[in-house]
Design a protein around this motif. Structure first.
Motif, mmCIF file in Angstrom:
data_model
loop_
_atom_site.group_PDB
_atom_site.id
_atom_site.type_symbol
_atom_site.label_atom_id
_atom_site.label_comp_id
_atom_site.label_asym_id
_atom_site.label_seq_id
_atom_site.Cartn_x
_atom_site.Cartn_y
_atom_site.Cartn_z
ATOM 1 N N MET A 1 91.313 45.568 -42.413
ATOM 2 C CA MET A 1 92.407 45.843 -43.256
ATOM 3 C C MET A 1 91.651 45.653 -44.763
ATOM 4 S SD MET A 1 92.402 41.195 -44.275
ATOM 5 C CE MET A 1 90.711 40.944 -43.690
ATOM 6 N N GLU A 2 92.545 46.628 -45.714
ATOM 7 C CA GLU A 2 92.085 46.488 -46.874
ATOM 8 C C GLU A 2 91.946 45.332 -47.991
ATOM 9 O OE1 GLU A 2 94.438 49.449 -48.850
ATOM 10 O OE2 GLU A 2 94.288 50.348 -46.685
ATOM 11 N N SER A 3 91.158 45.250 -48.635
ATOM 12 C CA SER A 3 90.671 44.004 -49.847
ATOM 13 C C SER A 3 91.959 44.092 -50.642
ATOM 14 C CB SER A 3 89.490 44.121 -50.134
ATOM 15 O OG SER A 3 89.896 45.439 -51.460
ATOM 16 N N ALA A 4 93.481 45.604 -51.149
ATOM 17 C CA ALA A 4 94.017 45.108 -51.572
ATOM 18 C C ALA A 4 95.598 44.143 -50.956
ATOM 19 C CB ALA A 4 94.583 46.447 -52.037
ATOM 20 N N ASN A 5 95.527 44.100 -49.830
ATOM 21 C CA ASN A 5 95.961 43.542 -48.933
ATOM 22 C C ASN A 5 95.680 41.830 -48.755
ATOM 23 O OD1 ASN A 5 98.061 45.595 -49.118
ATOM 24 N ND2 ASN A 5 96.892 46.188 -47.039
ATOM 25 N N ALA A 6 94.436 41.455 -48.929
ATOM 26 C CA ALA A 6 93.559 40.462 -47.995
ATOM 27 C C ALA A 6 94.938 39.571 -48.746
ATOM 28 C CB ALA A 6 92.407 40.272 -49.377
ATOM 29 N N ALA A 7 95.348 39.229 -49.787
ATOM 30 C CA ALA A 7 96.580 37.777 -49.796
ATOM 31 C C ALA A 7 98.249 38.019 -48.880
ATOM 32 C CB ALA A 7 97.116 37.953 -51.589
ATOM 33 N N LEU A 8 98.087 38.934 -48.974
ATOM 34 C CA LEU A 8 99.259 39.169 -47.838
ATOM 35 C C LEU A 8 98.799 38.816 -46.154
ATOM 36 C CD1 LEU A 8 101.473 42.728 -49.328
ATOM 37 C CD2 LEU A 8 101.780 40.562 -49.541
ATOM 38 N N VAL A 9 97.809 39.771 -46.021
ATOM 39 C CA VAL A 9 97.483 38.809 -44.784
ATOM 40 C C VAL A 9 97.037 37.643 -44.481
ATOM 41 C CG1 VAL A 9 95.168 38.979 -43.351
ATOM 42 C CG2 VAL A 9 96.430 41.828 -44.479
ATOM 43 N N GLU A 10 96.403 36.837 -45.418
ATOM 44 C CA GLU A 10 96.208 35.331 -45.069
ATOM 45 C C GLU A 10 97.784 35.225 -44.939
ATOM 46 O OE1 GLU A 10 93.393 33.107 -44.730
ATOM 47 O OE2 GLU A 10 93.428 34.904 -44.150
ATOM 48 N N SER A 11 99.126 35.097 -46.337
ATOM 49 C CA SER A 11 99.934 34.882 -46.122
ATOM 50 C C SER A 11 100.651 34.672 -45.119
ATOM 51 C CB SER A 11 100.840 34.954 -46.955
ATOM 52 O OG SER A 11 102.268 34.430 -46.914
ATOM 53 N N ALA A 12 100.152 36.213 -44.230
ATOM 54 C CA ALA A 12 100.630 36.134 -42.679
ATOM 55 C C ALA A 12 99.935 35.494 -41.377
ATOM 56 C CB ALA A 12 100.325 37.812 -42.421
ATOM 57 N N ARG A 13 99.344 35.039 -41.620
ATOM 58 C CA ARG A 13 97.848 34.604 -40.829
ATOM 59 C C ARG A 13 98.792 32.452 -41.458
ATOM 60 N NH1 ARG A 13 93.894 36.372 -38.913
ATOM 61 N NH2 ARG A 13 92.328 38.200 -39.361
ATOM 62 N N ALA A 14 99.545 32.424 -42.284
ATOM 63 C CA ALA A 14 99.379 31.404 -42.487
ATOM 64 C C ALA A 14 100.765 30.604 -42.059
ATOM 65 C CB ALA A 14 99.486 29.947 -43.819
ATOM 66 N N THR A 15 101.941 31.594 -41.828
ATOM 67 C CA THR A 15 103.285 31.712 -41.669
ATOM 68 C C THR A 15 103.101 31.639 -40.370
ATOM 69 O OG1 THR A 15 103.929 32.766 -43.761
ATOM 70 C CG2 THR A 15 105.418 32.701 -41.688
ATOM 71 N N ALA A 16 101.708 32.552 -39.917
ATOM 72 C CA ALA A 16 101.979 32.655 -38.126
ATOM 73 C C ALA A 16 101.517 30.946 -37.486
ATOM 74 C CB ALA A 16 101.264 34.035 -38.000
ATOM 75 N N ARG A 17 100.874 30.673 -38.574
ATOM 76 C CA ARG A 17 99.928 30.090 -37.805
ATOM 77 C C ARG A 17 101.380 28.613 -37.599
ATOM 78 N NH1 ARG A 17 95.829 30.441 -40.551
ATOM 79 N NH2 ARG A 17 96.411 30.240 -42.215
ATOM 80 N N ARG A 18 101.957 28.764 -38.138
ATOM 81 C CA ARG A 18 103.101 27.388 -38.977
ATOM 82 C C ARG A 18 103.940 27.998 -38.142
ATOM 83 N NH1 ARG A 18 106.798 27.854 -42.424
ATOM 84 N NH2 ARG A 18 106.796 30.005 -43.491
ATOM 85 N N PHE A 19 104.555 28.647 -37.123
ATOM 86 C CA PHE A 19 105.655 28.968 -36.399
ATOM 87 C C PHE A 19 104.397 29.121 -34.672
ATOM 88 C CE2 PHE A 19 108.033 31.020 -39.589
ATOM 89 C CZ PHE A 19 109.251 29.644 -39.326
ATOM 90 N N GLY A 20 103.451 28.619 -34.943
ATOM 91 C CA GLY A 20 102.620 29.011 -32.987
ATOM 92 C C GLY A 20 102.674 30.083 -32.757
ATOM 93 N N LEU A 21 102.855 31.108 -33.784
ATOM 94 C CA LEU A 21 102.168 32.555 -32.721
ATOM 95 C C LEU A 21 100.709 33.195 -33.589
ATOM 96 C CD1 LEU A 21 105.745 34.039 -35.559
ATOM 97 C CD2 LEU A 21 105.246 33.804 -32.674
#
Length: 153
Positions: A1-21
């Motif tokens: 994971m590139e550090s430039a994408n860190a905020a997007l990766v965290e957002s993707a992780r959080a959204t995945a968790r909300r959906f149980g993915l």
């Protein structure tokens, strides 16, 4: 994971968790589909001919609104969600281009992934094949191969 994408990766992780993915799966799909570019778009003429054109012909999408009809045949944003799929999942925004907003695109991408997993009986490989629609026979293995990058150690 590139550090430039860190905020997007965290957002993707959080959204995945909300959906149980599985967050690693969602991140791998994003990397495969858009290389973490939230503004990525692609017109799919075959999708228009197969799915949206018949909706226009039957009056379900008003023929005078060609922008809406064509927009439904684009894949949008981080997860490259087809506009038609977003409409079917309840997206009511006036412009499908809002799917390029990271949070919106992730929301509808995760909604769609849940549906694909349900259709596939929970089988990830089959769900990825459904996601891709058969245009890349290696798609599922490519995505699964990317998942390791997003495992937290």
């Amino acid at each position: 994971m590139e550090s430039a994408n860190a905020a997007l990766v965290e957002s993707a992780r959080a959204t995945a968790r909300r959906f149980g993915l599985d967050a690693e799966l969602v991140c791998a799909i994003v990397e495969q589909e858009s290389a973490w570019d939230p503004t990525a778009i692609r017109y799919e003429s075959g999708f228009f001919a197969r799915y949206v054109g018949p909706l226009v012909a039957s009056g379900q999408v008003h023929p005078a609104n060609e922008t809406e009809a064509r927009s439904r045949s684009f894949s949008w944003g981080l997860m490259q969600v087809m506009g038609q799929c977003a409409r079917e999942l309840g997206f009511e925004g006036a412009y499908l281009s809002r799917l390029c907003e990271a949070e919106v695109g992730l929301e509808y991408g995760c909604r769609l992934l849940v549906k694909k997993l349900e259709s596939a009986g929970g089988q990830v490989t089959r769900a990825l094949e459904l996601w891709n629609g058969g245009s890349n026979l290696q798609y599922a293995s490519e995505v699964i191969g990317r998942m390791e990058r997003y495992r937290k150690g």
